[in-house]
Write a protein that holds these residues in place. Structure first.
Motif, PDB file in Angstrom:
ATOM      1  N   UNK A  27       0.829  -1.211   0.000  1.00 38.93           N
ATOM      2  CA  UNK A  27       0.000   0.000   0.000  1.00 38.93           C
ATOM      3  C   UNK A  27       0.857   1.252   0.000  1.00 38.93           C
ATOM      4  N   UNK A  28       1.881   1.285   0.833  1.00 35.43           N
ATOM      5  CA  UNK A  28       2.737   2.468   0.915  1.00 35.43           C
ATOM      6  C   UNK A  28       3.487   2.693  -0.400  1.00 35.43           C
ATOM      7  N   UNK A  29       3.908   1.628  -1.053  1.00 36.76           N
ATOM      8  CA  UNK A  29       4.578   1.767  -2.352  1.00 36.76           C
ATOM      9  C   UNK A  29       3.617   2.371  -3.376  1.00 36.76           C
ATOM     10  N   UNK A  30       2.357   1.910  -3.371  1.00 37.91           N
ATOM     11  CA  UNK A  30       1.352   2.457  -4.286  1.00 37.91           C
ATOM     12  C   UNK A  30       1.111   3.937  -3.984  1.00 37.91           C
ATOM     13  N   UNK A  31       1.017   4.273  -2.699  1.00 38.49           N
ATOM     14  CA  UNK A  31       0.809   5.674  -2.306  1.00 38.49           C
ATOM     15  C   UNK A  31       1.973   6.540  -2.792  1.00 38.49           C
ATOM     16  N   UNK A  64       3.522  15.749  -0.341  1.00 38.04           N
ATOM     17  CA  UNK A  64       4.837  15.331   0.165  1.00 38.04           C
ATOM     18  C   UNK A  64       4.722  14.698   1.543  1.00 38.04           C
ATOM     19  N   UNK A  65       3.772  15.176   2.343  1.00 38.46           N
ATOM     20  CA  UNK A  65       3.589  14.647   3.699  1.00 38.46           C
ATOM     21  C   UNK A  65       2.811  13.338   3.727  1.00 38.46           C
ATOM     22  N   UNK A  66       2.132  13.013   2.633  1.00 37.82           N
ATOM     23  CA  UNK A  66       1.192  11.896   2.621  1.00 37.82           C
ATOM     24  C   UNK A  66       1.751  10.571   3.137  1.00 37.82           C
ATOM     25  N   UNK A  67       2.897  10.112   2.712  1.00 36.15           N
ATOM     26  CA  UNK A  67       3.318   8.809   3.232  1.00 36.15           C
ATOM     27  C   UNK A  67       3.423   8.762   4.760  1.00 36.15           C
ATOM     28  N   UNK A  68       3.809   9.863   5.368  1.00 35.31           N
ATOM     29  CA  UNK A  68       3.963   9.847   6.826  1.00 35.31           C
ATOM     30  C   UNK A  68       2.644  10.071   7.550  1.00 35.31           C
ATOM     31  N   UNK A  69       1.616  10.545   6.848  1.00 35.33           N
ATOM     32  CA  UNK A  69       0.334  10.808   7.500  1.00 35.33           C
ATOM     33  C   UNK A  69      -0.700   9.726   7.208  1.00 35.33           C
ATOM     34  N   UNK A  70      -0.357   8.766   6.345  1.00 38.62           N
ATOM     35  CA  UNK A  70      -1.322   7.734   5.942  1.00 38.62           C
ATOM     36  C   UNK A  70      -1.129   6.457   6.756  1.00 38.62           C
ATOM     37  N   UNK A  71      -2.232   5.791   6.994  1.00 40.30           N
ATOM     38  CA  UNK A  71      -2.231   4.455   7.601  1.00 40.30           C
ATOM     39  C   UNK A  71      -3.075   3.555   6.712  1.00 40.30           C
ATOM     40  N   UNK A  72      -2.525   3.197   5.542  1.00 38.50           N
ATOM     41  CA  UNK A  72      -3.326   2.506   4.534  1.00 38.50           C
ATOM     42  C   UNK A  72      -3.704   1.092   4.944  1.00 38.50           C
ATOM     43  N   UNK A  73      -4.851   0.682   4.433  1.00 35.42           N
ATOM     44  CA  UNK A  73      -5.343  -0.677   4.631  1.00 35.42           C
ATOM     45  C   UNK A  73      -6.027  -1.107   3.346  1.00 35.42           C
ATOM     46  N   UNK A  74      -6.155  -2.409   3.172  1.00 36.56           N
ATOM     47  CA  UNK A  74      -6.917  -2.961   2.058  1.00 36.56           C
ATOM     48  C   UNK A  74      -8.193  -3.567   2.606  1.00 36.56           C
ATOM     49  N   UNK A  75      -9.318  -3.266   1.958  1.00 38.18           N
ATOM     50  CA  UNK A  75     -10.570  -3.893   2.379  1.00 38.18           C
ATOM     51  C   UNK A  75     -10.685  -5.275   1.730  1.00 38.18           C
ATOM     52  N   UNK A  76     -11.822  -5.942   1.931  1.00 36.94           N
ATOM     53  CA  UNK A  76     -12.017  -7.300   1.440  1.00 36.94           C
ATOM     54  C   UNK A  76     -11.901  -7.396  -0.082  1.00 36.94           C
ATOM     55  N   UNK A  77     -12.239  -6.321  -0.781  1.00 36.54           N
ATOM     56  CA  UNK A  77     -12.163  -6.306  -2.241  1.00 36.54           C
ATOM     57  C   UNK A  77     -10.802  -5.845  -2.763  1.00 36.54           C
ATOM     58  N   UNK A  78      -9.870  -5.552  -1.869  1.00 34.55           N
ATOM     59  CA  UNK A  78      -8.548  -5.092  -2.273  1.00 34.55           C
ATOM     60  C   UNK A  78      -8.465  -3.610  -2.537  1.00 34.55           C
ATOM     61  N   UNK A  79      -9.491  -2.856  -2.111  1.00 37.09           N
ATOM     62  CA  UNK A  79      -9.483  -1.411  -2.292  1.00 37.09           C
ATOM     63  C   UNK A  79      -8.679  -0.744  -1.187  1.00 37.09           C
ATOM     64  N   UNK A  80      -7.935   0.254  -1.549  1.00 35.76           N
ATOM     65  CA  UNK A  80      -7.157   1.023  -0.588  1.00 35.76           C
ATOM     66  C   UNK A  80      -8.086   1.880   0.251  1.00 35.76           C
ATOM     67  N   UNK A  81      -7.968   1.782   1.560  1.00 32.92           N
ATOM     68  CA  UNK A  81      -8.790   2.567   2.471  1.00 32.92           C
ATOM     69  C   UNK A  81      -7.885   3.259   3.484  1.00 32.92           C
TER      70      UNK A  81
END
Length: 87
Positions: A27-31, A64-81
């Motif tokens: 997820x972080x790589x995609x972000x 620029x701040x996004x990677x440090x402010x995000x806590x990404x997760x994947x839902x059951x369908x594989x969508x980034x949340x």
């Protein structure tokens, strides 16, 4: 995030030496990849003959701040949340 995006991120991480990346790493790589593309799309705002508005500066800083402010997760369908993209 599509399955293709997930596989592409996983392959990039493996090329960087992470043999079995976790979902969070994928997820972080995609972000990071998406963020870099959005920054690249707005690079022209910072041209020598232009002056960025405060809103444009804030948007680019939020990207620029996004990677440090995000806590990404994947839902059951594989969508980034759990990621708020700047607008």
């Amino acid at each position: 995030m599509t399955k293709f995006d997930q596989e592409e991120a996983k392959l990039q991480l493996q090329r960087n030496g992470i043999e079995s990346p976790t979902n969070e790493q994928i997820c972080m790589e995609f972000i990071r990849k998406t963020r870099n593309a959005l920054l690249s799309d707005t690079d022209w705002w910072a041209g020598q003959d232009l002056t960025m508005t405060q809103e444009q500066k804030d948007y680019r800083q939020a990207l620029r701040d996004l990677p440090s402010t995000a806590e990404p997760q994947l839902d059951e369908q594989g969508n980034l949340t759990n990621v708020t993209w700047p607008t």
